[in-house]
Motif scaffolding. Sequence first.
Motif, short mmCIF file in Angstrom:
data_model
loop_
_atom_site.label_atom_id
_atom_site.label_comp_id
_atom_site.label_asym_id
_atom_site.label_seq_id
_atom_site.Cartn_x
_atom_site.Cartn_y
_atom_site.Cartn_z
N ARG A 15 -1.33 -6.75 -12.29
CA ARG A 15 -2.44 -7.68 -12.10
C ARG A 15 -3.39 -7.27 -10.99
O ARG A 15 -4.53 -7.66 -10.95
CB ARG A 15 -1.89 -9.07 -11.76
CG ARG A 15 -1.32 -9.72 -13.00
CD ARG A 15 -0.88 -11.13 -12.70
NE ARG A 15 -0.08 -11.61 -13.82
CZ ARG A 15 0.53 -12.76 -13.83
NH1 ARG A 15 0.45 -13.57 -12.79
NH2 ARG A 15 1.23 -13.13 -14.89
N SER A 16 -2.88 -6.47 -10.06
CA SER A 16 -3.72 -6.21 -8.88
C SER A 16 -4.53 -4.92 -9.01
O SER A 16 -5.47 -4.71 -8.25
CB SER A 16 -2.85 -6.15 -7.62
OG SER A 16 -1.97 -5.05 -7.73
N THR A 17 -4.18 -4.05 -9.95
CA THR A 17 -4.87 -2.77 -10.03
C THR A 17 -6.01 -2.85 -11.03
O THR A 17 -5.79 -2.84 -12.24
CB THR A 17 -3.88 -1.65 -10.41
OG1 THR A 17 -2.79 -1.70 -9.50
CG2 THR A 17 -4.55 -0.30 -10.31
N GLY A 59 -4.35 2.52 -7.83
CA GLY A 59 -4.69 1.39 -6.95
C GLY A 59 -6.12 1.02 -7.30
O GLY A 59 -6.75 1.66 -8.15
N THR A 60 -6.63 0.02 -6.64
CA THR A 60 -7.96 -0.47 -6.97
C THR A 60 -9.01 0.65 -6.90
O THR A 60 -9.07 1.40 -5.94
CB THR A 60 -8.34 -1.56 -5.96
OG1 THR A 60 -7.38 -2.60 -6.10
CG2 THR A 60 -9.71 -2.11 -6.25
N ALA A 61 -9.82 0.72 -7.94
CA ALA A 61 -10.94 1.68 -7.96
C ALA A 61 -12.21 0.87 -8.06
O ALA A 61 -12.50 0.30 -9.10
CB ALA A 61 -10.81 2.63 -9.15
N ALA A 84 -3.52 9.03 -2.41
CA ALA A 84 -2.27 9.14 -1.67
C ALA A 84 -1.77 7.77 -1.24
O ALA A 84 -0.63 7.62 -0.82
CB ALA A 84 -2.46 10.04 -0.46
N SER A 85 -2.63 6.77 -1.36
CA SER A 85 -2.22 5.41 -1.04
C SER A 85 -1.74 4.73 -2.32
O SER A 85 -2.23 5.04 -3.40
CB SER A 85 -3.43 4.64 -0.47
OG SER A 85 -3.38 3.29 -0.84
N ASP A 86 -0.81 3.78 -2.22
CA ASP A 86 -0.39 3.14 -3.46
C ASP A 86 -1.09 1.80 -3.67
O ASP A 86 -0.76 1.07 -4.59
CB ASP A 86 1.13 3.02 -3.56
CG ASP A 86 1.67 2.15 -2.46
OD1 ASP A 86 0.89 1.77 -1.56
OD2 ASP A 86 2.88 1.84 -2.50
N LYS A 87 -2.03 1.47 -2.83
CA LYS A 87 -2.75 0.22 -3.01
C LYS A 87 -4.19 0.45 -3.49
O LYS A 87 -4.73 -0.33 -4.26
CB LYS A 87 -2.82 -0.55 -1.67
CG LYS A 87 -1.51 -1.16 -1.23
CD LYS A 87 -1.46 -2.63 -1.61
CE LYS A 87 -0.09 -3.24 -1.41
NZ LYS A 87 0.39 -3.16 -0.03
N VAL A 88 -4.80 1.50 -2.94
CA VAL A 88 -6.22 1.72 -3.22
C VAL A 88 -6.43 3.13 -3.75
O VAL A 88 -6.03 4.10 -3.12
CB VAL A 88 -7.05 1.56 -1.93
CG1 VAL A 88 -8.52 1.83 -2.20
CG2 VAL A 88 -6.87 0.17 -1.34
N PHE A 89 -7.05 3.20 -4.88
CA PHE A 89 -7.45 4.52 -5.40
C PHE A 89 -8.63 5.00 -4.57
O PHE A 89 -8.55 5.99 -3.85
CB PHE A 89 -7.82 4.39 -6.88
CG PHE A 89 -8.34 5.65 -7.50
CD1 PHE A 89 -7.50 6.69 -7.85
CD2 PHE A 89 -9.70 5.79 -7.77
CE1 PHE A 89 -7.98 7.85 -8.44
CE2 PHE A 89 -10.20 6.95 -8.35
CZ PHE A 89 -9.33 7.99 -8.68
N THR A 110 -12.12 -8.85 -1.75
CA THR A 110 -12.22 -7.65 -2.58
C THR A 110 -12.02 -6.42 -1.69
O THR A 110 -12.12 -6.49 -0.47
CB THR A 110 -13.60 -7.53 -3.24
OG1 THR A 110 -14.57 -7.33 -2.20
CG2 THR A 110 -13.97 -8.77 -4.03
N SER A 111 -11.77 -5.30 -2.33
CA SER A 111 -11.54 -4.09 -1.53
C SER A 111 -12.81 -3.67 -0.81
O SER A 111 -12.77 -3.12 0.28
CB SER A 111 -11.02 -2.96 -2.41
OG SER A 111 -12.01 -2.60 -3.35
#
Lengths: 574, 574
Positions: free
Chosen positions: A173-175, A151-153, A98-103, A2-3
């Motif tokens: 699926r990943s967000t 991205g993931t929050a 600013a990241s496209d993976k993680v909010f 997990t993040s």
Amino acid sequence: MTSLAAQAAGSAPGETSQADQPPVEFRVDPARYRHWRLAFDGPVATLAMAVTERGGLTSDYELKLNSYDLGVDIELYDAVQRLRFEHPEVGAVVLTSASDKVFCAGANIRMLAGAPHGQKVNFCKFTNETRNGIEDATANSGQAYIAAVNGTASGGGYELALACDRIMLIDDRSTAVSLPELPLLGVLPGTGGLTRLVDKRRVRRDIADYFCTRPEGVAGKKAVSWRLVDEAVPRPQWEQTVAQRAAELAAQSGRPGPGASGIELTPLAKNRTETEISYTWVRAALDRTAGVVAITVTGPGNDAPADVSAVHQQGASFWTLAVTRELDDVILDLRTNEPDLGTWLLRTNGDSDRVLGHDKLLLENSGDWLANEIVLYLKRTLKRLDVTSRSIIALIEPGSCFAGSLLELALAADRSYQLDGVFEDEDPDADPAAIVLAEMNTGPLLMGNGLTRLQTRFVGDDESLAEATRQLGLPLLAAEAAELGLVTFAPDDIDWADEIRIATEERASFSPDALTGMEANIRFAGPETMETKIFGRLTAWQNWIFNRPNAAGPAGALRRFGTGQRADFDRKRI
Amino acid sequence: MTSLAAQAAGSAPGETSQADQPPVEFRVDPARYRHWRLAFDGPVATLAMAVTERGGLTSDYELKLNSYDLGVDIELYDAVQRLRFEHPEVGAVVLTSASDKVFCAGANIRMLAGAPHGQKVNFCKFTNETRNGIEDATANSGQAYIAAVNGTASGGGYELALACDRIMLIDDRSTAVSLPELPLLGVLPGTGGLTRLVDKRRVRRDIADYFCTRPEGVAGKKAVSWRLVDEAVPRPQWEQTVAQRAAELAAQSGRPGPGASGIELTPLAKNRTETEISYTWVRAALDRTAGVVAITVTGPGNDAPADVSAVHQQGASFWTLAVTRELDDVILDLRTNEPDLGTWLLRTNGDSDRVLGHDKLLLENSGDWLANEIVLYLKRTLKRLDVTSRSIIALIEPGSCFAGSLLELALAADRSYQLDGVFEDEDPDADPAAIVLAEMNTGPLLMGNGLTRLQTRFVGDDESLAEATRQLGLPLLAAEAAELGLVTFAPDDIDWADEIRIATEERASFSPDALTGMEANIRFAGPETMETKIFGRLTAWQNWIFNRPNAAGPAGALRRFGTGQRADFDRKRI
């Protein structure tokens, strides 16, 4: 992974002592931001989170994956304030990453695990205040916030999104959005999360229960159908749709729009020594032996200008705005850096008519965006006092100006003392102290419970409220103010010094925790709102959990997270 | 010496382990009371506190000066219940002391100082529930309580008086009311005190602040003028005035009055072993390995009688009353004696139509005092579930009777699972499980927040609430119930066992504290009342304080009280 696991990877938590750290400083400006990027496109601003990993307040942790500490939140608070004052043209704010993976991965876990209890609690309080301020901007300033969750929050990251008016999520699926605090860390989504889920988003309680136990969170259409987000947008349409929603919200805004110019929030002049924090209008004397801070607020040096255009010209030096900024900073500074100073004595010094004149100018121009912003800012600053875990005592003496907006300081206090007569030895010819109720006390400066401080004071006692309200504009001497219930005590010159000394010494002898608990209860008579539930119900439970071995003990979930060892829980339900 | 000092004199507190104590038993009757005297005079009952010093639940402390422990409160609860069911002729209850010096000195300090954290919290919860029940009797049963404070009422003693409709005080110099918890013990007046001061008695917040820091309390006319009591009566007129006020309140009561006969609350048949607690209609299977209790409630064995006279004839064996008493006892027993069993699985078994028939009989005769009392008792018992710190999961299977009153069990649960279809291997011909909404779900059984469980479930979502309400009386199968949002999940036979197993195992793996905090938040969406503020805001802060070294540590105020040593506080404000 997990993040949350990723942000804490490699951590070796232990409780940190910050005794030797310099005081935390709340003054910052966009040129010095390390964690946020602010961009403008006409009526739409974009506030993008771009946390610098090695930019933590201390070097004990890395702010991976857009996780945050108090320093990141201080910049966020500054950005929200500047958007309101410096950018009247902005009607919608896109909060994104600013990241496209993680909010945003929430509060940094290693920071939380290492922070002493008091720092955790104070950090959460400030975080909550900033989020309430975001909602206040949406509700009262025509500056609507959209969370563009690209991205993931997770955890506090999703809680930040919950403070926005609208939540948009990339539909893949990943967000996902998630509140993994309970299953992973053994704590609550305690910066508004649980309350906003059920009371703002209207997520059904059993769905909320399930969601909060599911560390991987929920993505896409399911997140929409559970009301966790408002909209899930496929990646190809993302930027365009976000821009469209922002434009729609900006178009509905009552802000002045293009062409309007803001005022600059110039750097606050502040002088901080071991015994004093002073600004232009506010001075705090720190008495470490007594555990007391004596705060004096000085009234305006001049009459209010004739019209609101002068407020725009004076900008940050207009008295009400200047004094509010100083009060705001001193409250935050003392709360964060001086936990041992348990009692705050509040005094004012100046001309009541001038205070009332400034109030009147602002209220008569409530349609002016800047006048409106100043009053809203004063409201938020006074709300900080209501949730400050310090005993607050107002001292109303000759030469003071507890009138209108400044009278709120006395109404926010746990007790107030107004001198009956004058100090015979010091100045026998002085005018005796008077307080003045005015329009600022009957509406614009609501507490978090949705009532004025006057209404809260007399909740359920309409007669006393009406009687007090009939005194609007009249100077009230001590005996009369006490009779009306507007001040607590009205000692005379002979008793004054002893009464204040006994009250402050007594306060210093009591359990600091019991004082915090008592004040948190009796300051909030009457109704509750989402905001007071966050500071009352949610925060109190979270503070309890933060103090329990199951979370913060050496084998607790918060300390063990990321170490590969499972928490070792005492299984008793309390 | 304050009365608190006197009650704790000679104590040498230390934390007690109660691991080897027998389970606490809540079943009691007046013939066995050790701490209360109950007397009747027509429409007025007198309940006099006469605590037996050596009658504590354990022998670690003496219950001096009418101080109380859980055992004293259990008798009080029993008395309040019996007054409602056994004494329809009573319209007013005088709560007083059998001693002429001390009304009540509050919770026993040595007991509190020695009790482990969980016991403190559970004790306060039960105390609060009993006091809310006193207010419920006054508000809804026409049985008004008068506190006749004939000696010092300190701490929990005054809080008990605060739960009464009217507080009378002997007007002399020595008879005072006080809340000395903060200055003397470093804890809060946490069993309703702070909340009732400002939200019920409407004591102004600054007066409340002063009062709560003044261990000697306030007597006589000042107590009246500060609204702490309603009336101060000179000793010579005391008995006559109390009798007069009681007669006045009794005369206003809607109780049936003289000639009406009550029903006897016969002893509950209960069998308790290491693995099971069973009664006639309720059975709880204790799985200590899994940390789970499986509770099964059985529906009525017969159709409801044709009219309400049969309810009077059947008395304590009338199904709704019998099952409510058993549920009440099992909730209290499990909460107090089985803290390690963190998840309660709720099932029902029986005929839904019979449940609904019993409900209908009661609601159609709401003007009958006994029918009214039974519904009110069910309401209070269900409220206990809402504040129970256990995860509650309802399992709705074929053969169950989650209808009307029993459907409230599922609506009170944190999650519910309804089987879609039948258990093919066990009974392929069974009727699939259905739930039924009925009048019991739309009004009489309010939660503490003033809403029905259905309203709380759909708070802010009027459309879903209206859609659900349109299904009144219709059996709802799993898919439909899930679609309507009335159950959480509707797994079929293939998934059922796995889903339940995963949910319960997961629950057992989470931090028990975080679960308590989460549930205490999301169960109470929507408005707050004095009652929910007591269990939310006040209790949560008190639990935090109970867990802090400044109160409960070896040098904390609670542990040091009565030893002659002052507490040694960490002075940081949190």
